[in-house]
Design a protein around this motif. Sequence first.
Motif, PDB file in Angstrom:
ATOM      1  N   ALA A   1      41.103  56.782  55.580  1.00  0.00           N
ATOM      2  CA  ALA A   1      42.147  58.066  55.035  1.00  0.00           C
ATOM      3  C   ALA A   1      43.223  57.556  54.125  1.00  0.00           C
ATOM      4  CB  ALA A   1      42.777  58.762  56.126  1.00  0.00           C
ATOM      5  N   GLU A   2      43.861  56.151  54.478  1.00  0.00           N
ATOM      6  CA  GLU A   2      44.862  55.835  53.691  1.00  0.00           C
ATOM      7  C   GLU A   2      44.381  55.470  52.162  1.00  0.00           C
ATOM      8  OE1 GLU A   2      46.436  52.580  55.768  1.00  0.00           O
ATOM      9  OE2 GLU A   2      47.463  53.718  57.231  1.00  0.00           O
ATOM     10  N   ALA A   3      43.139  54.714  52.141  1.00  0.00           N
ATOM     11  CA  ALA A   3      42.550  54.557  50.798  1.00  0.00           C
ATOM     12  C   ALA A   3      42.454  55.723  49.942  1.00  0.00           C
ATOM     13  CB  ALA A   3      41.280  53.867  51.008  1.00  0.00           C
ATOM     14  N   ILE A   4      41.716  56.887  50.670  1.00  0.00           N
ATOM     15  CA  ILE A   4      41.482  58.045  49.918  1.00  0.00           C
ATOM     16  C   ILE A   4      42.987  58.625  49.370  1.00  0.00           C
ATOM     17  CG2 ILE A   4      40.820  60.700  50.169  1.00  0.00           C
ATOM     18  CD1 ILE A   4      38.831  59.136  52.051  1.00  0.00           C
ATOM     19  N   GLY A   5      43.964  58.683  50.173  1.00  0.00           N
ATOM     20  CA  GLY A   5      45.417  59.109  49.757  1.00  0.00           C
ATOM     21  C   GLY A   5      46.298  58.460  48.972  1.00  0.00           C
ATOM     22  N   ALA A   6      45.774  57.015  48.668  1.00  0.00           N
ATOM     23  CA  ALA A   6      46.709  56.243  48.007  1.00  0.00           C
ATOM     24  C   ALA A   6      46.133  56.214  46.490  1.00  0.00           C
ATOM     25  CB  ALA A   6      46.606  54.810  48.547  1.00  0.00           C
ATOM     26  N   GLY A   7      45.061  56.703  46.127  1.00  0.00           N
ATOM     27  CA  GLY A   7      44.347  56.624  44.712  1.00  0.00           C
ATOM     28  C   GLY A   7      44.319  54.887  44.491  1.00  0.00           C
ATOM     29  N   ASP A   8      44.011  54.834  43.186  1.00  0.00           N
ATOM     30  CA  ASP A   8      43.746  53.504  42.836  1.00  0.00           C
ATOM     31  C   ASP A   8      44.943  52.607  42.349  1.00  0.00           C
ATOM     32  OD1 ASP A   8      41.024  53.797  42.895  1.00  0.00           O
ATOM     33  OD2 ASP A   8      40.585  54.488  40.927  1.00  0.00           O
ATOM     34  N   SER A   9      45.114  51.407  42.984  1.00  0.00           N
ATOM     35  CA  SER A   9      46.436  50.474  42.770  1.00  0.00           C
ATOM     36  C   SER A   9      46.081  49.959  41.488  1.00  0.00           C
ATOM     37  CB  SER A   9      46.451  49.757  44.106  1.00  0.00           C
ATOM     38  OG  SER A   9      47.444  48.620  43.503  1.00  0.00           O
ATOM     39  N   PRO A  10      47.101  49.861  40.618  1.00  0.00           N
ATOM     40  CA  PRO A  10      47.137  48.912  39.335  1.00  0.00           C
ATOM     41  C   PRO A  10      47.320  47.544  39.803  1.00  0.00           C
ATOM     42  CG  PRO A  10      49.128  49.964  39.500  1.00  0.00           C
ATOM     43  CD  PRO A  10      48.534  50.485  40.739  1.00  0.00           C
ATOM     44  N   LEU A  11      47.708  47.285  40.900  1.00  0.00           N
ATOM     45  CA  LEU A  11      48.000  45.990  41.234  1.00  0.00           C
ATOM     46  C   LEU A  11      46.692  44.914  41.687  1.00  0.00           C
ATOM     47  CD1 LEU A  11      51.032  46.607  43.640  1.00  0.00           C
ATOM     48  CD2 LEU A  11      50.905  45.939  41.146  1.00  0.00           C
ATOM     49  N   THR A  12      46.471  43.796  41.400  1.00  0.00           N
ATOM     50  CA  THR A  12      45.608  42.950  41.870  1.00  0.00           C
ATOM     51  C   THR A  12      45.960  42.473  43.363  1.00  0.00           C
ATOM     52  OG1 THR A  12      46.599  40.689  41.525  1.00  0.00           O
ATOM     53  CG2 THR A  12      45.396  41.797  39.769  1.00  0.00           C
ATOM     54  N   PRO A  13      44.938  41.938  44.087  1.00  0.00           N
ATOM     55  CA  PRO A  13      45.260  41.673  45.564  1.00  0.00           C
ATOM     56  C   PRO A  13      46.307  40.588  45.603  1.00  0.00           C
ATOM     57  CG  PRO A  13      42.847  41.724  45.323  1.00  0.00           C
ATOM     58  CD  PRO A  13      43.575  41.888  43.764  1.00  0.00           C
ATOM     59  N   ARG A  14      46.597  39.699  44.938  1.00  0.00           N
ATOM     60  CA  ARG A  14      47.432  38.661  44.750  1.00  0.00           C
ATOM     61  C   ARG A  14      48.870  39.081  44.578  1.00  0.00           C
ATOM     62  NH1 ARG A  14      47.860  35.017  48.172  1.00  0.00           N
ATOM     63  NH2 ARG A  14      47.561  32.948  47.318  1.00  0.00           N
ATOM     64  N   GLU A  15      49.104  40.372  43.683  1.00  0.00           N
ATOM     65  CA  GLU A  15      50.153  40.914  43.136  1.00  0.00           C
ATOM     66  C   GLU A  15      50.771  41.752  44.491  1.00  0.00           C
ATOM     67  OE1 GLU A  15      49.414  41.482  38.297  1.00  0.00           O
ATOM     68  OE2 GLU A  15      49.006  43.079  39.883  1.00  0.00           O
ATOM     69  N   SER A  16      49.716  42.150  45.217  1.00  0.00           N
ATOM     70  CA  SER A  16      50.197  43.042  46.385  1.00  0.00           C
ATOM     71  C   SER A  16      50.578  42.149  47.236  1.00  0.00           C
ATOM     72  CB  SER A  16      48.763  43.866  46.814  1.00  0.00           C
ATOM     73  OG  SER A  16      48.449  44.819  45.807  1.00  0.00           O
TER      74      SER A  16
ATOM     75  N   LYS B   1      37.642  46.846  47.270  1.00  0.00           N
ATOM     76  CA  LYS B   1      37.354  45.627  46.669  1.00  0.00           C
ATOM     77  C   LYS B   1      36.190  45.015  47.649  1.00  0.00           C
ATOM     78  CE  LYS B   1      38.742  40.848  45.179  1.00  0.00           C
ATOM     79  NZ  LYS B   1      39.568  39.815  45.400  1.00  0.00           N
ATOM     80  N   ALA B   2      36.490  45.005  48.907  1.00  0.00           N
ATOM     81  CA  ALA B   2      35.453  44.696  49.905  1.00  0.00           C
ATOM     82  C   ALA B   2      34.004  45.698  49.685  1.00  0.00           C
ATOM     83  CB  ALA B   2      36.193  44.972  51.383  1.00  0.00           C
ATOM     84  N   LEU B   3      34.328  46.808  49.806  1.00  0.00           N
ATOM     85  CA  LEU B   3      33.128  47.736  49.736  1.00  0.00           C
ATOM     86  C   LEU B   3      32.442  47.258  48.346  1.00  0.00           C
ATOM     87  CD1 LEU B   3      34.485  51.103  50.965  1.00  0.00           C
ATOM     88  CD2 LEU B   3      33.363  49.384  52.165  1.00  0.00           C
ATOM     89  N   SER B   4      33.081  47.116  47.184  1.00  0.00           N
ATOM     90  CA  SER B   4      32.525  46.673  46.052  1.00  0.00           C
ATOM     91  C   SER B   4      31.458  45.425  46.028  1.00  0.00           C
ATOM     92  CB  SER B   4      33.484  46.875  44.713  1.00  0.00           C
ATOM     93  OG  SER B   4      34.114  47.731  44.508  1.00  0.00           O
ATOM     94  N   ALA B   5      32.093  44.510  46.953  1.00  0.00           N
ATOM     95  CA  ALA B   5      31.425  43.091  46.943  1.00  0.00           C
ATOM     96  C   ALA B   5      30.303  43.314  48.171  1.00  0.00           C
ATOM     97  CB  ALA B   5      32.770  42.255  47.531  1.00  0.00           C
ATOM     98  N   GLY B   6      30.003  44.322  48.575  1.00  0.00           N
ATOM     99  CA  GLY B   6      29.215  44.635  49.478  1.00  0.00           C
ATOM    100  C   GLY B   6      29.202  44.667  51.003  1.00  0.00           C
TER     101      GLY B   6
END
Length: 201
Positions: free
Chosen positions: A131-146, A92-97
């Motif tokens: 590395a964790e982000a690459i290994g985890a795949g895309d989460s279906p959860l929103t940040p608040r759900e997480s 999300k951070a990278l998407s926000a610039g």
Amino acid sequence: MIRVLLADDENLIRTALATMLSLEDDIEIVAQAESGEAAVTAAKEHSPDVAVLDLQMGAVDGIEAAGLICEALPSCAAIIVTSHGRPGYLKKALSAGVRGFLPKTTSASTLAEVVRTVHGGGRYVDPTLAAEAIGAGDSPLTPRESDVLEFAADGASIAEIAVRAHLSPGTTRNYLSSAAAKLGAANRHEASAIARRHGWI
């Protein structure tokens, strides 16, 4: 001199970061803020070269503040410093610039180098988080759900989770139900376990 804005709702951490970064010959702290809203206002007032933002700061978090700052000041590079380095937040951070993303366990010298890197047009993502982000795949959860699932991980009650997440009990219950449904879990405890197993919390 690289002009830096620091934002963190924890005064001790913010002032410690300011003190450490001020020791660098080429870095000047031009403003400090204790909320995301205050960070955006301070950025518009002081026009920093780099904004170093805590991720979790209440109503306007660091990622949202970074997006608003980058929109108002395209020349300002944003860095997120967090104790919640989950893959979903990184994406999300990278998407926000955001140009830098690192944990609060980072040394002062590394943070100073990252400030220089992003000011020079580069990017920096903590290698372990990447590395964790690459290994985890895309989460279906929103940040608040997480967030609420993480707070539920130790078996906390709805009321306890609500206090930790700064939400009402009803809103907390809704986030937990939504997260459990997305993960195909029978309850919040199972949902938390599934999310942790996938690296989403």
